[in-house]
Design an enzyme around this catalytic site. Structure first.
Site, PDB file in Angstrom:
ATOM      1  N   ASP A  67      -9.087  -2.171 -10.582  1.00 19.52           N
ATOM      2  CA  ASP A  67      -9.309  -3.016  -9.408  1.00 19.52           C
ATOM      3  C   ASP A  67     -10.398  -2.485  -8.496  1.00 19.52           C
ATOM      4  O   ASP A  67     -10.880  -1.364  -8.668  1.00 19.52           O
ATOM      5  CB  ASP A  67      -7.988  -3.193  -8.627  1.00 19.52           C
ATOM      6  CG  ASP A  67      -7.221  -1.879  -8.471  1.00 19.52           C
ATOM      7  OD1 ASP A  67      -7.810  -0.815  -8.708  1.00 19.52           O
ATOM      8  OD2 ASP A  67      -6.037  -1.929  -8.107  1.00 19.52           O
ATOM      9  N   ASN A 132       5.482  -1.440  -2.368  1.00 24.74           N
ATOM     10  CA  ASN A 132       6.100  -2.764  -2.529  1.00 24.74           C
ATOM     11  C   ASN A 132       6.200  -3.182  -3.993  1.00 24.74           C
ATOM     12  O   ASN A 132       6.506  -4.326  -4.293  1.00 24.74           O
ATOM     13  CB  ASN A 132       5.312  -3.815  -1.730  1.00 24.74           C
ATOM     14  CG  ASN A 132       3.885  -3.988  -2.245  1.00 24.74           C
ATOM     15  OD1 ASN A 132       3.460  -3.288  -3.161  1.00 24.74           O
ATOM     16  ND2 ASN A 132       3.149  -4.905  -1.655  1.00 24.74           N
ATOM     17  N   HIS A 134       3.641  -3.147  -6.190  1.00 25.89           N
ATOM     18  CA  HIS A 134       2.432  -3.687  -6.823  1.00 25.89           C
ATOM     19  C   HIS A 134       1.917  -2.740  -7.902  1.00 25.89           C
ATOM     20  O   HIS A 134       2.063  -1.526  -7.798  1.00 25.89           O
ATOM     21  CB  HIS A 134       1.343  -4.051  -5.798  1.00 25.89           C
ATOM     22  CG  HIS A 134       0.637  -2.900  -5.134  1.00 25.89           C
ATOM     23  ND1 HIS A 134       0.352  -2.883  -3.785  1.00 25.89           N
ATOM     24  CD2 HIS A 134       0.134  -1.728  -5.609  1.00 25.89           C
ATOM     25  CE1 HIS A 134      -0.302  -1.777  -3.479  1.00 25.89           C
ATOM     26  NE2 HIS A 134      -0.444  -1.050  -4.558  1.00 25.89           N
ATOM     27  N   GLU A 139       0.078  -8.057  -6.316  1.00 26.19           N
ATOM     28  CA  GLU A 139       1.068  -7.963  -5.254  1.00 26.19           C
ATOM     29  C   GLU A 139       2.289  -8.823  -5.602  1.00 26.19           C
ATOM     30  O   GLU A 139       2.247  -9.599  -6.562  1.00 26.19           O
ATOM     31  CB  GLU A 139       0.437  -8.478  -3.945  1.00 26.19           C
ATOM     32  CG  GLU A 139      -0.760  -7.651  -3.442  1.00 26.19           C
ATOM     33  CD  GLU A 139      -0.357  -6.400  -2.678  1.00 26.19           C
ATOM     34  OE1 GLU A 139       0.700  -5.802  -2.990  1.00 26.19           O
ATOM     35  OE2 GLU A 139      -1.094  -6.004  -1.761  1.00 26.19           O
TER      36      GLU A 139
END
Ligand code: F6R
Length: 236
Positions: A67, A132, A134, A139
């Site tokens: 990414d 979280n 991801h 996400e």
């Protein structure tokens, strides 16, 4: 799935490096899926050392990263391009054409899919995980068949990643990320998680039997060769 409990971050970095070194030595053209963030820094240090000690060469390796923040120039110190060059690519003998990372100014994310298709299945895919859940920048609310896309970062990710920036306002709100489908397209996946802040996400991942799009790490349950290296957390 195998959970490897490491003594500390140093041990985690060394163990992860051993796995990568083994692939790089024994596969004629190793295809390495790479990640950024704070967790793999120790692994990259060990790989650079192994290269300097002539234990491995990256001459035949092909790499592709997960990414990149959207809109940051390649030479921006906060970009993942810069991070990769600084921590690995410029310090080893990899051919520059064999290093791939999503273009932060890319208007059409499909161009990265074409690169991934050309490179083919990765020998090994490195991952970190967000608090979280991801993976890469997929996400919560991601889907299994996703390929490269431009995503909005969640408030949680922006806040957590602001530690790398002058303050939260400087954190890009969008990123370009490899999708879940391509993350899973690897012979082996190695996920690194260090520290108390990752304890919940790892505990929940171990516990869950469901694939939950709101908990993207759970897609990894579909992979049959996954190793999770953990350190500095209380997981039985
Ligand atoms: C970065 C990436 C992210 C990070 C995750 C954890 O390429 O894919 O998913 O792995 O945000 O980051 P750290 O290691 O900084 O806790």
């Amino acid at each position: 799935m195998e959970i490897i409990k490491c003594l500390d971050y140093d041990d985690l970095s060394k163990k992860a490096a051993c796995i990568f070194i083994d692939k790089i030595k024994n596969i004629e053209k190793p295809i390495l899926g790479l990640a950024t963030g704070s967790t793999p820094l120790g692994l990259y240090k060990n790989l650079v050392k192994a290269y300097k000690d002539k234990v491995i060469s990256f001459k035949n390796a092909i790499t592709c990263n997960l990414d990149e923040y959207l809109g940051l120039d390649e030479d921006d110190e906060m970009s993942y391009h810069y991070y990769m060059k600084e921590n690995l690519i410029d310090k080893v003998d990899i051919l520059k054409d064999n290093f791939h990372i999503p273009d932060s100014h890319l208007e059409n994310p499909k161009i990265y899919d074409e690169i991934l298709d050309k490179i083919g299945r990765r020998s090994i895919q490195l991952l970190g995980v967000g608090e979280n859940g991801h993976i890469a920048f997929n996400e919560p609310n991601s889907f299994l068949s996703s390929r490269t896309s431009i995503v909005k970062l969640t408030e949680n990710t922006i806040e957590v990643n602001s530690r790398f920036f002058e303050n939260e306002t400087f954190v890009p709100r969008k990123a370009i990320t490899m999708g879940i489908k391509d993350i899973l397209n690897a012979d082996e996946i190695i996920l690194l998680a260090n520290g108390k802040k990752k304890e919940n996400v790892i505990r929940n991942f171990i516990k869950t039997e469901n694939i939950d799009p709101n908990f993207p790490i759970s897609f990894l349950k579909l992979h049959d060769n996954l190793k999770i290296l953990i350190s500095d957390m209380d997981i039985e």
